[in-house]
Write a protein that holds these residues in place. Sequence first.
Motif, PDB file in Angstrom:
ATOM      1  N   ARG A  77       0.841  -1.154  -0.058  1.00 14.49           N
ATOM      2  CA  ARG A  77      -0.078  -0.188  -0.082  1.00 14.49           C
ATOM      3  C   ARG A  77       0.875   1.245  -0.128  1.00 14.49           C
ATOM      4  N   THR A 105      -7.701  -2.130  -8.115  1.00 15.63           N
ATOM      5  CA  THR A 105      -7.331  -2.132  -6.512  1.00 15.63           C
ATOM      6  C   THR A 105      -6.511  -1.029  -6.361  1.00 15.63           C
ATOM      7  N   GLU A 153      -8.357   1.981   6.099  1.00 15.24           N
ATOM      8  CA  GLU A 153      -8.380   0.654   6.965  1.00 15.24           C
ATOM      9  C   GLU A 153      -9.401   0.477   7.858  1.00 15.24           C
ATOM     10  N   SER A 173      -8.645  -4.707   6.013  1.00 15.65           N
ATOM     11  CA  SER A 173      -7.796  -6.313   5.542  1.00 15.65           C
ATOM     12  C   SER A 173      -7.948  -7.117   6.543  1.00 15.65           C
ATOM     13  N   THR A 194      -7.137 -12.397  -1.988  1.00 13.42           N
ATOM     14  CA  THR A 194      -7.045 -12.225  -0.841  1.00 13.42           C
ATOM     15  C   THR A 194      -6.905 -10.636  -0.994  1.00 13.42           C
ATOM     16  N   ASN A 195      -7.542  -9.894  -1.624  1.00  8.28           N
ATOM     17  CA  ASN A 195      -7.264  -8.403  -1.773  1.00  8.28           C
ATOM     18  C   ASN A 195      -8.709  -7.613  -1.721  1.00  8.28           C
ATOM     19  N   ASP A 220     -10.242  -6.261   0.449  1.00 10.58           N
ATOM     20  CA  ASP A 220     -10.178  -4.906   1.236  1.00 10.58           C
ATOM     21  C   ASP A 220      -9.646  -3.622   0.082  1.00 10.58           C
ATOM     22  N   ALA A 221      -8.844  -4.372  -0.888  1.00 11.77           N
ATOM     23  CA  ALA A 221      -8.176  -3.508  -1.691  1.00 11.77           C
ATOM     24  C   ALA A 221      -9.072  -2.765  -2.680  1.00 11.77           C
ATOM     25  N   LYS A 261     -11.218  -0.275  -0.677  1.00  3.42           N
ATOM     26  CA  LYS A 261     -10.681   1.016  -0.345  1.00  3.42           C
ATOM     27  C   LYS A 261     -10.568   1.876  -1.591  1.00  3.42           C
ATOM     28  N   ASP A 312      -2.567  -2.736  -3.507  1.00  7.06           N
ATOM     29  CA  ASP A 312      -2.196  -4.197  -3.956  1.00  7.06           C
ATOM     30  C   ASP A 312      -1.166  -4.169  -4.733  1.00  7.06           C
TER      31      ASP A 312
END
Lengths: 137, 137, 137
Positions: free
Chosen positions: C16, C47, C68, C73, C85-86, C88-89, C92, C123
């Motif tokens: 990030r 992302t 965050e 995440s 696995t991203n 959250d990216a 955001k 990411d």
Amino acid sequence: MKSHTRNLTITTPREREIRDITPELEGILKESGIREGLMLVNPMHITASVFVNDAEDGLHQDLMETLERLAPSGRDYHHHRTGETNGDAHLKRQLLGQQVVLAVTEGRLHFGPWERVHYAEFDGRRPKRILVKIIGE
Amino acid sequence: MKSHTRNLTITTPREREIRDITPELEGILKESGIREGLMLVNPMHITASVFVNDAEDGLHQDLMETLERLAPSGRDYHHHRTGETNGDAHLKRQLLGQQVVLAVTEGRLHFGPWERVHYAEFDGRRPKRILVKIIGE
Amino acid sequence: MKSHTRNLTITTPREREIRDITPELEGILKESGIREGLMLVNPMHITASVFVNDAEDGLHQDLMETLERLAPSGRDYHHHRTGETNGDAHLKRQLLGQQVVLAVTEGRLHFGPWERVHYAEFDGRRPKRILVKIIGE
């Protein structure tokens, strides 16, 4: 291609305020003579937003309260190490959305029935500029 | 300079829904004949968003759940004093992002490998319009 | 009407990161020869964000910490059923704002005193492209 560039200057009496700027934008479009194109409306200051939504006072209160909940004032933000105290204002502007592009069709701003353009100030009481740029024909 | 303006009309069967509108936008671009320029895609209703992200159902669920957490439905919003019940839909639209501008290059929408344009409806079950305006040559 | 299209490629060493890309954009504008128009700056990966705010490290930390908090995440997102696995990216990027349109006036990016264009990667550690498209004259 024609282009037309203007600044709108706004001084809000309150620190935080939402104001409908649609009439000013319509005036700038009219003076441009452009009939088909795009209009960018962008705050030149980074603690303010331009966004499109309903011109309804209750909704504006809801927006301000939601943004205060998501990015509270009065926190010890890293940005404040510079001497600033407006960290929350920078964050709120990003969450609300910073700028809009509007369609110009047949010489008018091309809106849906409830679309109105608003300026949201999060760190006011000083003159702030909004850049309006139209390109088209 | 050429310009091309169209409305897309969408009625989602559910109150909240995310739909990939990229094929419709590609069709409008093709009929325009424009090969280099910009396309504005803007919902004409203020409880909906147009955004670019992955066309993946799980992600769309994550987006809806995150927006529900940040701007919950069922609250007693100030906007509801007008008789409306969709205050959360106005807030969600702002947090997700209201509109996009797309690049048109060599007659095609110029995307990265996973970019797809989506319409997010937060107050559906009625016909809603999306404004598509292309300028270029 | 002229148009000018370029890719910027960025590989952030960290997952990030926020980076000021204003100098690169000014270089692309200069090579275009366009003096009046609009510049679209759009990440081609979903992302990441392009946004305008102050080039101040503390503020960038505040933005990352706020995002965050709002889209953490390490959660078990629906998107992760695909093997990713991203999740959250992706979230955001939407909250911060995905893209910007800049005004070009008299051959320069038309900014207020503190406006700088930033790329926010959620990411990273891989080459990512940003699409820059200018139309005008």
